[in-house]
Design a protein around this motif. Structure first.
Motif, PDB file in Angstrom:
ATOM      1  N   VAL A  49       0.827  -1.204   0.000  1.00 22.51           N
ATOM      2  CA  VAL A  49       0.000   0.000   0.000  1.00 22.51           C
ATOM      3  C   VAL A  49       0.864   1.258   0.000  1.00 22.51           C
ATOM      4  N   ASN A  50       0.490   2.214  -0.846  1.00 22.07           N
ATOM      5  CA  ASN A  50       1.121   3.531  -0.959  1.00 22.07           C
ATOM      6  C   ASN A  50       2.596   3.467  -1.376  1.00 22.07           C
ATOM      7  N   CYS A  57      -3.864   3.646  -1.187  1.00 21.37           N
ATOM      8  CA  CYS A  57      -4.786   3.324  -0.106  1.00 21.37           C
ATOM      9  C   CYS A  57      -6.200   3.775  -0.470  1.00 21.37           C
ATOM     10  N   PHE A  75       1.315   3.282   6.007  1.00 15.73           N
ATOM     11  CA  PHE A  75      -0.120   3.241   6.192  1.00 15.73           C
ATOM     12  C   PHE A  75      -0.441   3.598   7.636  1.00 15.73           C
ATOM     13  N   GLY A  79      -6.219   3.242   7.434  1.00 10.54           N
ATOM     14  CA  GLY A  79      -5.901   2.643   6.154  1.00 10.54           C
ATOM     15  C   GLY A  79      -5.916   1.129   6.219  1.00 10.54           C
ATOM     16  N   ILE A  83      -8.337  -1.269   3.989  1.00 10.22           N
ATOM     17  CA  ILE A  83      -7.795  -2.329   3.132  1.00 10.22           C
ATOM     18  C   ILE A  83      -8.377  -3.682   3.523  1.00 10.22           C
TER      19      ILE A  83
END
Length: 761
Positions: A49-50, A57, A75, A79, A83
């Motif tokens: 993520v990211n 996200c 994150f 977040g 997710i």
């Protein structure tokens, strides 16, 4: 049809926290992630993520640091929950719908509905049917196309969009609506930052914020955060604020409620954060009254003018004002005529407190003002934001590093959706480029925004509602009116990842079309695809899903919209090519949307690229006069009759927008329930109530009263005369006609209420 309240007998309150994140945040993230995804799936998603080669996200729109400065765990707790909510292993399939009728599901709360898992295949609710049943994709597309073709006016269809939709899907969706012949493109911006866009466009000529990530972390001397709770709504912002603090920046927080995010931040990625005292983020907290922000900034501007009058040339940036601004003299005259007694009454702050902030402003060379929905959802929201622009213009705090207005967006691509043309009032220049690119003339008459769409459905003027993501029934005001309006349609179509309340407030006929989530791989005919998003700093970057699709029946948002386009129009605009290869969509975007030249090449670079914003980039102001506008905004406030309070809505720390992850709000000390109302101790005493009493909330509106029953009264340090309750539970109190001037945004932060012992009616 509105959700039935549950008596909050198990709700407990222990008072607000004074610190955020730390070990508790890590533990809660791990607990939720493991429960929904398991160890392997959690590791696979959270490490992607990211990151440059991972996915964006699906939670908030906070920006990213440069790729070389990103941590392995890029994150936050919210977040992780967003997710895990999407990447859960649970499924809602045909068996589920066979076991549960729509009537039965209506009795469940939103948390239960969304907790059942991912929608697994397309479902159809036939007229008069009690259960959703399976339908093929081709039949779903043809049914929708047939109902649309049957309309005698394309404006009898509404195309709603959520802010999590990618740039590619959003561009295709607005193309579909306009090819059909309507500008009815309401979206969640209408309900959150529409007031920001209206104020910034009028005064500066650009409807977006004007800061970058580095303006916060590297350059600003003073950061004023008003009407925003970053600890709950944008937790990764806390890391950026900590960086700013460590280089010496000052932070002032103005908010009716004390928020844990402005206390000590225990950064979970540092030893100091986990075992040390943490970093106190806010140097000063201003407990402004609900809707007192306009008076606060009018007072700051009055104080700056007074200082300038006392020592000419010592406070204001006259060179900037003379070269780049107009309207200065009228604004100054209004501030000089403004009585301090009125400022104090409306803001709830003493003159001494406001003057102390003015001292900090004068001491700071570079100032940023951040805000969120605490400012945008009032009757006078646009005026408040114009006053903030005035505040920044006085000392030239626009167009320099570390300066500018910063509306902090919520949904991860809500800003990108607007950039892509999801707006009911797109300018003719955009529509001209769309015409030249695709060879048809888009409609020019302005369409319906969110509130006007509800009115039109209520009044029988809309037959087909299509929602691309979101939870329309729960996100919007006047819950019972909105639910009845949706039920008034002939067909409702929802493109979604999970079952939610809106899917049960259906038209005569309904479709649920399940789509891929941001976390999932998207493979089309030309190979694996990626999508793009735009964050709150106008950075555009790529997002690559990493998980296998949750069901073989899922289709991407792009594929679904393209499928509807082909069913309606054949392949006239190249719907198949755009579905098969998203690079084709990006080439069209290059030609239609300003700032997207060489889109494909630039977005493949690590970190993506920043879109141009003329006031920031060159101190060029594309307004009607070519200059930034000072404006006159007399401080006002909602009229609150004696014995009534002004209620604002807030999020729990255990939710994101309408998605509720659980029933605890760790930062406010609430556990086991959400139907609570936060009240000042003196207000409780005057109302002859006690902490823990069960009460009803009754809103007072020109068209009548609305009642929300069964709330637990919680003693809390709110300003006198002010109260707070969670969204969306309090949405039923907001009259459909209670909206902000100019922007038409629901005024969910200014609700005049009575608080009565439960069951009095």
């Amino acid at each position: 049809m509105a959700e039935q309240p549950t008596e909050p007998s198990g709700t407990r309150a222990s008072g607000p926290r004074r610190s955020s994140v730390g070990v508790h945040g890590i533990a809660e993230s791990a607990r939720y992630s493991l429960a929904e995804m398991g160890p392997r799936r959690s590791l696979l998603t959270l490490l992607s993520v990211n990151h440059v080669d991972g996915f964006d996200c699906p939670s908030c729109a906070w920006g990213e640091p440069d790729p070389e400065h990103r941590k392995a765990a890029e994150f936050c707790e919210n977040g992780v929950k967003a997710i895990a909510w999407e990447a859960t292993r649970k499924r809602v399939d045909t068996t589920f719908f066979a076991e549960h009728s729509v009537a039965e599901l209506r009795e469940r709360d939103g948390h239960w509905l969304e907790s059942q898992g991912r929608l697994a295949q397309p479902m159809h609710l036939a007229p008069g049917a009690a259960h959703y049943t399976p339908i093929t994709w081709d039949d779903a597309f043809e049914l929708t196309a047939a109902r649309l073709r049957d309309l005698n006016d394309p404006n009898r269809a509404v195309f709603y969009t959520s802010g999590r939709t990618s740039n590619e899907a959003a561009f295709l969706y607005q193309l579909l609506a306009r090819r059909f012949g309507t500008n009815n493109l309401p979206d969640c911006s209408n309900m959150c930052h529409e007031s920001s866009g209206a104020a910034l466009t009028e005064t500066l000529g650009a409807g977006k914020g004007l800061i970058s990530y580095d303006d916060i972390t590297e350059h600003a001397d003073l950061i004023i955060i008003v009407g925003q709770n970053p600890g709950t709504s944008h937790p990764r912002m806390l890391t950026a604020l900590e960086q700013a603090k460590r280089r010496g920046a000052r932070i002032i927080a103005a908010n009716p409620l004390p928020e844990a995010g402005f206390g000590r931040f225990h950064n979970p990625q540092t030893a100091r954060g986990l075992i040390g005292p943490g970093t106190r983020l806010a140097d000063r907290h201003l407990p402004v009254r609900v809707n007192g922000d306009l008076a606060l900034f009018a007072g700051l501007n009055r104080a700056l003018i007074d200082r300038e009058d006392a020592r000419p040339g010592s406070v204001l940036d006259h060179d900037f004002i003379d070269r780049y601004c107009d309207g200065f003299e009228a604004a100054v005259a209004a501030w000089r005529a403004l009585a301090w007694s009125r400022i104090e009454t409306l803001s709830g702050l003493s003159r001494r407190r406001i003057e102390a902030v003015a001292d900090e402003v004068i001491a700071a060379d570079r100032v940023v003002v951040c805000w969120a929905m605490g400012l945008t959802q009032h009757r006078n929201a646009v005026a408040t934001l114009r006053e903030i622009v005035d505040f920044l213009l006085l000392r030239g705090n626009i167009g320099r590093p570390g300066t500018g207005p910063a509306p902090i967006r919520g949904h991860s691509n809500v800003q990108g959706d607007r950039t892509m043309g999801i707006w009911e009032r797109m300018p003719d220049a955009f529509l001209d480029r769309l015409r030249d690119e695709f060879g048809f003339d888009p409609p020019r008459a302005h369409g319906l925004d969110t509130v006007d769409s509800i009115r039109a459905m209520r009044d029988g003027e809309v037959d087909v509602f299509i929602g691309l993501g979101g939870n329309f029934a729960s996100a919007t005001p006047d819950t019972q009116v909105t639910e009845a309006a949706l039920a008034n349609c002939a067909l409702t179509v929802h493109i979604a990842t999970k079952l939610n309340r809106s899917h049960l407030c259906h038209g005569t006929e309904a479709l649920l079309l399940p789509c891929l989530g941001r976390t999932e791989r998207d493979r089309q005919a030309s190979g694996e695809q990626f999508v793009t998003v735009e964050d709150t700093m106008a950075m555009v970057h790529a997002s690559h899903g990493r998980l296998a699709p949750g069901s073989p029946h899922l289709r991407s948002e792009v594929a679904i919209v393209a499928g509807l386009g082909r069913a309606l129009f054949g392949d006239d605009l190249g719907w198949r090519a755009m579905r098969d290869d998203y690079a084709v969509i990006r080439r069209h975007i290059e030609h239609v949307v300003p700032g997207f030249h060489a889109f494909e090449e630039r977005v493949r670079q690590p970190g993506g690229f920043m879109l141009p914003r003329a006031p920031r980039d060159s101190r060029t102001f594309p307004t009607d006069s070519g200059k930034a506008h000072f404006t006159v905004n007399p401080p006002t406030a909602a009229e609150v009759p004696e014995g009534h309070l002004l209620l604002t809505t807030v999020r729990s720390h255990d939710q994101f927008n309408t998605t509720v992850y659980g029933f605890d709000d760790r930062y406010r000390g609430i556990s086991g329930g959400r139907r609570v109302v936060f009240l000042n101790q003196e207000d409780l005493r005057e109302l002859h109530l006690h902490d823990g009493d069960l009460v009803d909330l009754v809103s007072v509106n020109p068209d009548g009263e609305r009642r929300a029953p069964g709330f637990r009264a919680v003693r809390y340090p709110t300003p006198r005369g002010c109260a707070a309750a969670y969204y969306p539970e309090a949405n039923t109190l907001v009259a459909l006609d209670a909206t902000a001037e100019i922007s038409n945004t629901p005024a969910t932060k200014s609700i005049v209420i009575r608080v009565e012992p439960a069951g009095r009616s």
